[in-house]
Design an enzyme around this catalytic site. Sequence first.
Site, PDB file in Angstrom:
ATOM      1  N   TYR A   1      36.522  26.651  74.006  1.00 36.28           N
ATOM      2  CA  TYR A   1      37.037  27.281  72.782  1.00 36.28           C
ATOM      3  C   TYR A   1      38.471  27.774  73.002  1.00 36.28           C
ATOM      4  O   TYR A   1      39.399  27.242  72.459  1.00 36.28           O
ATOM      5  CB  TYR A   1      36.121  28.414  72.322  1.00 36.28           C
ATOM      6  CG  TYR A   1      36.499  28.935  70.955  1.00 36.28           C
ATOM      7  CD1 TYR A   1      36.115  28.248  69.812  1.00 36.28           C
ATOM      8  CD2 TYR A   1      37.247  30.097  70.799  1.00 36.28           C
ATOM      9  CE1 TYR A   1      36.485  28.703  68.545  1.00 36.28           C
ATOM     10  CE2 TYR A   1      37.617  30.564  69.546  1.00 36.28           C
ATOM     11  CZ  TYR A   1      37.235  29.865  68.421  1.00 36.28           C
ATOM     12  OH  TYR A   1      37.594  30.316  67.174  1.00 36.28           O
TER      13      TYR A   1
ATOM     14  N   SER B   1      36.111  24.309  65.473  1.00 31.53           N
ATOM     15  CA  SER B   1      37.079  25.211  64.867  1.00 31.53           C
ATOM     16  C   SER B   1      38.335  25.253  65.754  1.00 31.53           C
ATOM     17  O   SER B   1      38.966  24.225  65.973  1.00 31.53           O
ATOM     18  CB  SER B   1      36.449  26.595  64.673  1.00 31.53           C
ATOM     19  OG  SER B   1      37.203  27.374  63.804  1.00 31.53           O
TER      20      SER B   1
ATOM     21  N   ASP C   1      33.926  23.288  53.576  1.00 29.61           N
ATOM     22  CA  ASP C   1      34.478  24.212  54.577  1.00 29.61           C
ATOM     23  C   ASP C   1      35.729  24.873  54.008  1.00 29.61           C
ATOM     24  O   ASP C   1      36.778  24.246  53.895  1.00 29.61           O
ATOM     25  CB  ASP C   1      34.807  23.456  55.870  1.00 29.61           C
ATOM     26  CG  ASP C   1      35.138  24.401  57.019  1.00 29.61           C
ATOM     27  OD1 ASP C   1      35.409  25.594  56.766  1.00 29.61           O
ATOM     28  OD2 ASP C   1      35.137  23.949  58.179  1.00 29.61           O
TER      29      ASP C   1
ATOM     30  N   HIS D   1      31.674  25.777  57.154  1.00 33.64           N
ATOM     31  CA  HIS D   1      32.174  25.876  58.523  1.00 33.64           C
ATOM     32  C   HIS D   1      31.051  25.931  59.544  1.00 33.64           C
ATOM     33  O   HIS D   1      31.283  25.786  60.730  1.00 33.64           O
ATOM     34  CB  HIS D   1      33.063  27.111  58.642  1.00 33.64           C
ATOM     35  CG  HIS D   1      33.989  27.079  59.815  1.00 33.64           C
ATOM     36  ND1 HIS D   1      34.927  26.085  59.999  1.00 33.64           N
ATOM     37  CD2 HIS D   1      34.123  27.913  60.881  1.00 33.64           C
ATOM     38  CE1 HIS D   1      35.605  26.311  61.114  1.00 33.64           C
ATOM     39  NE2 HIS D   1      35.134  27.414  61.673  1.00 33.64           N
TER      40      HIS D   1
END
Length: 698
Positions: A468, A548, A632, A667
């Site tokens: 991430y 993301s 999203d 999302h």
Amino acid sequence: MKKIFFLMTTISALGQNNIQYPKTEKGPIIDTYFDTQIPDPYRWLEDDRSPETAAWVKAQNKVTFDYLDQIPFRDAIKSRMEQLWNYEKQSAPFKEGNYSYYYKNNGLQNQSVLYRKDKSGKEEIFLDPNSFSADGTTSLGEISFSKDGSLLAYSISEGGSDWRKVIVLNAITKEQIGDTLIDVKFSGLSWLGNKGFYYSSYEKPQGSHHSAKTDQHKLYFHAIGTSQKSDIVIFGESQKRRYVGGSVTEDDRYLVITAANTTYGNELYIKDLTKANSPIFTVVDNFESDNNVIDNQGSQLFIETDLNAPNKRIITVDFQNPTVENWKDFIPETQNVLNIGTAGGFFFAHYMQDAVSVVEQYNGKGQKLRTIQLPDLGTASGFSDKKKETVLYYTFTNYTTAGNIYALDTQTGKSSLYRKSKADFQSDNYETHQVFYTSKDGTKIPMMITHKKGITLNGQNPTILYGYGGFNISLTPSFSIANAVWMENGGIYAVANLRGGGEYGKKWHDAGTQQQKQNVFDDFIAAAEYLINNKYTSKNYLAIRGGSNGGLLVGAVMTQRPDLMQVALPAVSVLDMLRYHSFTAGAGWAYDYGTAQDSKPMFDYLRNYSPVHNVKAGTHYPATLITTGDHDDRVVPAHSFKFAAELQAKQTGTNPTLIRIDVKAGHGAGKSVAATIQENVDIQAFTLYNMGITQLPK
């Protein structure tokens, strides 16, 4: 020990160069940044309401699902994933009024159901989100009970959207009270007695409500039994802030307001609710630190802050003089990152030591009472409850242990097993170990690697490397049914704790932001190289995955080092770094990214790694499955649409570059179990198939 093997074939023999991608028209749009012209040929895909975009989505999905349908073991993965997923799951209980509430899912229900028991132990369904919509795409979001438990406000999300509706119930009779509130976004729900509650939202934007910019957040008060049109703006009318939140202290004495323009750093305000027409006092008047009131004892406030404390500390100050110069340490900063919870009149300091939980208990005077004995190395969560509660329920998990619930006696600090997970996963057959590898600039980065015991390090193990690296978010050990299936099939699952995350506090976060963002990509590249050099896997059996901001990570690394991995799996990704701030609340991400308008050096930096702008013709990119949702409105799907179009136009070689677009999905929050399972099945099937695997292990 049973030998694990895969039937493999050469990747070039799979016939993947026969894919006929839909034609994506190019437009003439060119933007100018600091005298530099940047073409944006796929700008038209940003219009999520156009029939042309809808037709493109439909055509892309047909190609993708036609491809996935041919994978011989896709159904076998789905069968096993549904089998392993199909067990009763239950959350930790929480008390409201005369009832004990908890979430439960009987196994494959699309949405978990909110149950309750009265003091006699009689169980009943309180709220069943599966009844909200026939297809399971409407989900339950925030729930908030009034202090006496007699009233409930809850939000629902339709099709995965961040725009919510809020409904108020009489919690005793379950009858709705008043009208449904609409157009609520990025909001908590916090009651003031039984009078009403505070919530936050934006004005509904002009144009597409899924993609148009929203940048003025307001805090409202909704009085029970009144129309939403009469709701009072408490904060944000004259002060333009992108994120505003409001919460009432447990004793109904204070309203705490946080206000920010980016995802890091907030102003802090407080209002005395015991006095009519009292003013809102400023506690922190800048955006240089994160601050929040976590508790109070009368007029004494307790504030969690990273001001002059990158790993956070707890300070105390009196409401009468709450500004920074009067702050005094209550729980000082340590070398580990702090997250605080309160329950039973105690403070529970949750620290991360190399991404693993350590929990310490403090009394109301700031004296350490004990370190809570946890079951193992992993992640403990849920150390918050009301002051009157003497038993605290928390959940413990790691990469090989499904979430077990423990009951903690707050007086003695002793834990007992309250509910053991019913997951049919043989955790004793698996192991996790943590390694520290060296990134490009010499920084040591932790990574956790999980797999079956006795695995052979021969470079031929299918491996998913996950990361991430942003927004101060920490990746801590947690159990995943999908990952369990991956490992059952002989796969390795590795998680790198990259800079940009929150594992080591604000300095670690800042080291992966703006013009230091390349550190994050270098950390991830070094993780892949570690796995390859130590024979866990090799280029032909390595997949990189992230969602993301993690999807940006995957997009940047696959365009910078396409030679390093066989498969790339970017999900709901930020991929157009020159325009991300033009959509919804994207401008709030500028603390991490900077924007192309900030300065020419910032523009140049973003352009040099922006995945959409760095797909080069004549390059052999890895097999890529992009995943996104058409609803999203956090990271708009246009990011993924443009990236897919660029890859399909410029890919050289036989590796497929596909995009899988969930319809009526956002999302990720609230996604139905059926949709979640199918997405994970498709990702794993695509990954193994493109590693040359044609048959699962026996």
